[in-house]
Scaffold this motif. Structure first.
Motif, PDB file in Angstrom:
ATOM      1  N   THR A 130      46.200  33.757  25.230  1.00  8.54           N
ATOM      2  CA  THR A 130      44.588  33.259  25.466  1.00  8.54           C
ATOM      3  C   THR A 130      44.677  33.076  27.208  1.00  8.54           C
ATOM      4  O   THR A 130      43.438  32.810  27.722  1.00  8.54           O
ATOM      5  N   GLY A 131      45.698  33.157  27.996  1.00  8.33           N
ATOM      6  CA  GLY A 131      45.666  32.797  29.395  1.00  8.33           C
ATOM      7  C   GLY A 131      44.907  34.075  30.216  1.00  8.33           C
ATOM      8  O   GLY A 131      45.223  35.379  29.863  1.00  8.33           O
ATOM      9  N   GLY A 132      43.935  33.878  30.954  1.00 10.79           N
ATOM     10  CA  GLY A 132      43.505  34.903  31.781  1.00 10.79           C
ATOM     11  C   GLY A 132      43.807  34.962  33.192  1.00 10.79           C
ATOM     12  O   GLY A 132      45.130  34.365  33.419  1.00 10.79           O
ATOM     13  N   GLU A 133      43.408  35.847  33.997  1.00 14.83           N
ATOM     14  CA  GLU A 133      43.814  35.942  35.391  1.00 14.83           C
ATOM     15  C   GLU A 133      45.122  37.049  35.660  1.00 14.83           C
ATOM     16  O   GLU A 133      45.414  37.026  36.955  1.00 14.83           O
ATOM     17  N   ASP A 134      45.611  37.373  34.659  1.00 12.21           N
ATOM     18  CA  ASP A 134      46.844  38.178  34.948  1.00 12.21           C
ATOM     19  C   ASP A 134      46.275  39.544  35.294  1.00 12.21           C
ATOM     20  O   ASP A 134      46.964  40.242  35.972  1.00 12.21           O
ATOM     21  N   HIS A 135      45.204  39.944  34.717  1.00 12.31           N
ATOM     22  CA  HIS A 135      44.519  41.251  34.931  1.00 12.31           C
ATOM     23  C   HIS A 135      45.849  42.435  34.279  1.00 12.31           C
ATOM     24  O   HIS A 135      45.590  43.476  35.201  1.00 12.31           O
ATOM     25  N   ALA A 136      46.361  42.280  33.249  1.00 12.29           N
ATOM     26  CA  ALA A 136      47.126  43.155  32.542  1.00 12.29           C
ATOM     27  C   ALA A 136      45.865  44.114  31.995  1.00 12.29           C
ATOM     28  O   ALA A 136      44.627  43.825  32.065  1.00 12.29           O
TER      29      ALA A 136
END
Length: 322
Positions: free
Chosen positions: A270-276
């Motif tokens: 659920t974590g965002g902001e890695d932009h995988a």
């Protein structure tokens, strides 16, 4: 009448055109830039005849904090989040437009750091900032528009997934969420997860590679894997099941979660902001290097983990989070 020394060290002292000159002077442009900054609009080559375009806005206090990140890191992040969207369409970037709003008393060193980071990230994929605008505001806001070229490929949208497809991901998941949790507790280490929150490292080249390999749908994981796969499922009218044992839960995430009393798998899901990047591929497709299968596409409309509905929020959504 000349500004006082302290005023000269702010954007008010430089003035609009002085700031523009400071941002653009001496910066190299790529071959795709036919006309760069300095005119009413830029001209960027579009060899394919189609232009992929994406815009993101970063707002101080919402997307970044200057007590958590330095200006250069914020600048890199502003560019990265946009380039990731271009990659998710299967395109290669060709140029960037930048809008900057800030208070009049913003120190010039902050502007220098922001733009240095922006140009650094742009240069990592061989493009330049071709134009933009700036205005005064009560807080720093950065708007970036990224342009891209498909080079003859079809655009990979969110609506092409079909039952029987394989779900795959490329890039890190959960690291930025772990970094946010660390920063939120007032810590600045472990450095690896904090750095992931400050500056994402999207796998830019993986987008066009996935398109060439026959990806049926693709998305930039900005809000969380489950949330963004949900967008594919909705657009494609399919269900998606994620296999938790195929997801990489790095030992560093396990260690940080143990120290904070958190669940590392929750960060990955659920974590965002890695932009995988997450994509679906026909079952017979050969996945490109660095892509790993993590699930399957079925009929219906649910997003599940190991066949069960996931308990809890699936990711970030503006206006529904404080």
């Amino acid at each position: 009448m000349h500004p006082e020394p302290a005023e000269r060290d702010t954007v008010a002292g430089l003035g609009e055109f002085g700031v523009i000159e400071r941002i653009t002077s001496g910066r190299p442009q790529s071959g795709s830039t036919l006309l760069g900054p300095g005119d009413d609009a830029a001209v960027v080559a579009a060899p394919d005849g189609r232009v992929v375009a994406s815009t993101d806005i970063l707002v101080e206090g919402v997307h970044f904090r200057l007590d958590w990140s330095n200006p250069r890191q914020v600048g890199r992040k502003a560019i990265a989040v946009n380039l990731a969207d271009v990659a998710a369409m299967g395109a290669a970037p060709t140029g960037l437009l930048m809008g900057l709003a800030c208070p009049a008393d913003t120190p010039t060193e902050v502007i220098d750091g922001l733009t240095s980071g922006m140009w650094e990230e742009a240069a990592s994929v061989g493009v330049g900032i071709v134009g933009g605008d700036m205005v005064t505001a009560q807080q720093i806001m950065i708007s970036v528009t990224a342009l891209g070229d498909l080079a003859g490929r079809r655009a990979v949208t969110r609506s092409g997934a079909r039952p029987g497809d394989v779900v795959a991901v490329c890039g890190r998941l959960g690291w930025a969420a772990a970094g946010l949790a660390v920063l939120g507790r007032g810590f600045r280490s472990p450095g690896a997860v904090v750095a992931a929150q400050r500056v994402p490292t999207p796998p830019y080249a993986a987008g066009p590679e996935a398109a060439d390999a026959g990806a049926s749908a693709m998305i930039d994981v900005s809000d969380g894997l489950l949330a963004d796969l949900g967008h594919i499922a909705e657009a494609s009218a399919v269900s998606i099941d994620v296999w938790s044992d195929r997801l990489e839960v790095h030992q560093r995430l396990v260690d940080v979660a143990s120290a904070l009393g958190a669940d590392p798998l929750h960060w990955v899901l659920t974590g965002g902001e890695d932009h995988a990047l997450a994509a679906t591929f026909p079952a017979e497709a050969v996945l490109p290097p660095e892509w790993r299968a993590v699930g399957t596409v079925g009929t219906g409309s649910l997003i599940t983990v190991d066949g069960r509905t996931y308990d809890g929020p699936s990711g970030w959504e503006h206006w529904r989070h404080p």
